[in-house]
Design an enzyme around this catalytic site. Sequence first.
Site, short mmCIF file in Angstrom:
data_model
loop_
_atom_site.label_atom_id
_atom_site.label_comp_id
_atom_site.label_asym_id
_atom_site.label_seq_id
_atom_site.Cartn_x
_atom_site.Cartn_y
_atom_site.Cartn_z
N GLY A 183 44.01 40.61 69.15
CA GLY A 183 45.68 40.76 69.59
C GLY A 183 46.50 39.83 69.47
O GLY A 183 47.66 39.56 70.23
N ASN B 215 26.73 39.16 64.21
CA ASN B 215 27.64 40.38 64.37
C ASN B 215 26.98 41.60 64.84
O ASN B 215 26.23 42.30 63.96
CB ASN B 215 28.73 40.67 63.01
CG ASN B 215 29.57 41.76 63.60
OD1 ASN B 215 29.71 42.30 64.71
ND2 ASN B 215 30.66 41.91 62.61
N LYS C 284 35.52 39.17 53.06
CA LYS C 284 34.09 39.23 53.18
C LYS C 284 32.93 38.71 52.40
O LYS C 284 31.82 38.65 52.69
CB LYS C 284 33.93 40.82 53.06
CG LYS C 284 34.64 41.81 53.99
CD LYS C 284 34.44 43.08 53.75
CE LYS C 284 35.34 44.07 54.81
NZ LYS C 284 34.79 43.88 56.45
N TYR D 293 43.51 37.60 62.87
CA TYR D 293 43.23 38.47 61.59
C TYR D 293 44.65 39.58 61.59
O TYR D 293 45.35 39.30 60.85
CB TYR D 293 42.01 39.20 61.68
CG TYR D 293 41.62 40.07 60.43
CD1 TYR D 293 42.68 40.09 59.46
CD2 TYR D 293 40.51 40.53 60.18
CE1 TYR D 293 42.19 41.24 58.29
CE2 TYR D 293 40.07 41.51 59.26
CZ TYR D 293 40.92 41.45 58.35
OH TYR D 293 40.75 42.41 57.12
N SER E 230 30.35 45.45 65.58
CA SER E 230 31.19 46.24 64.94
C SER E 230 30.89 47.67 65.04
O SER E 230 29.87 48.08 65.49
CB SER E 230 31.07 46.11 63.30
OG SER E 230 31.56 47.30 62.65
#
Length: 351
Positions: free
Chosen positions: A297, A172, A65, A318, A175
């Site tokens: 995924g 972004n 981050k 990720y 989220s």
Amino acid sequence: MYSLARPLLFSLDAERAHALALRSIDTAYRTGTTSLLSTRPVPLPTPAFGLMFPNPVGLGAGLDKNGEHIDALLALGFGFVEIGTVTPRAQDGNPKPRMFRLPEYQAVINRMGFNNLGVDALVANVQRARRRGGLLGINIGKNKDTPNEEATSDYRYCMERVYPLADYITVNISSPNTAGLRELQEEQSLRRLISDLRETQEALGAQHGKRVPMLVKVAPDLNDRDIDAAARVLADLAVDGVIATNTTVTRPLIANHPLAAEAGGLSGAPLLGQSTLVLRRLRARLPESIPLIGVGGINSGADAVAKMAAGASLVQCYSGLVYRGPQLVGECVNAIRRRREAPSSGAVAPL
């Protein structure tokens, strides 16, 4: 090597394991032993957004981050690493525990809430990084106490700070862990925000003498009408790219799991089908001039190929790294290479 470390990591709280894994990757990088964790794949140059990526497999935002581990992560063989999400001011995020593993499903639920040290700390870390071997994306967001009506100022501030350093910037707005954030994906809100940020992008390009691509990351929970509306806006405003998708708040594939009721975004294997459907629909609705990054995924090389077949130019991993370790990077690159060399062998049936 990761197969030996995984039982230890899985014996720890998920967030502690996350921190330990990053420290271990850093240690391997400093001691020149990264090759014990993964083998750097043979380059597979891939163009997108006016950039040339060493290979099409990247690290999704959220693992690093604050940009504290850029060099160590690039050394694992990623073609690009995306850091963040970063906000103008430091914030703690949501109360712990806020990250949960679901090994039976190769999945993760998180409600981190944009915990980060603030954009100034990230900028300092990026300036110290050597950045060898791959490109750097920086994912920007708004502080949780900034009202949506004022969100543009947060995104603009972050963009101005990171613009000289980023190879690309991701906005972004998807989220699920910042209250109200996804409302910015609604057509009129999206048009206002992205229009303002496109103006900022062009002004910064003139100021710095270079054009840094701006991407937008969308949610997997949009219905077809919302996807089509978002595609219209993003095409009208000529964004450089789209990342599909973020995590999901839905739980149909894990409904009976004891952790299914935990708030937050679900990632990992259960997200593959849903995120790939959104990717495929966006590819059909957007002009070819707007490349897509497929994420959500990817736990195998075959999953990465499925994203490419659905219209992605690049992919990101990720949660798959949690279960497969760094070897997943090379596996995905090599699977995409095989598809590129023999496209018919990599074709997948429509989802």
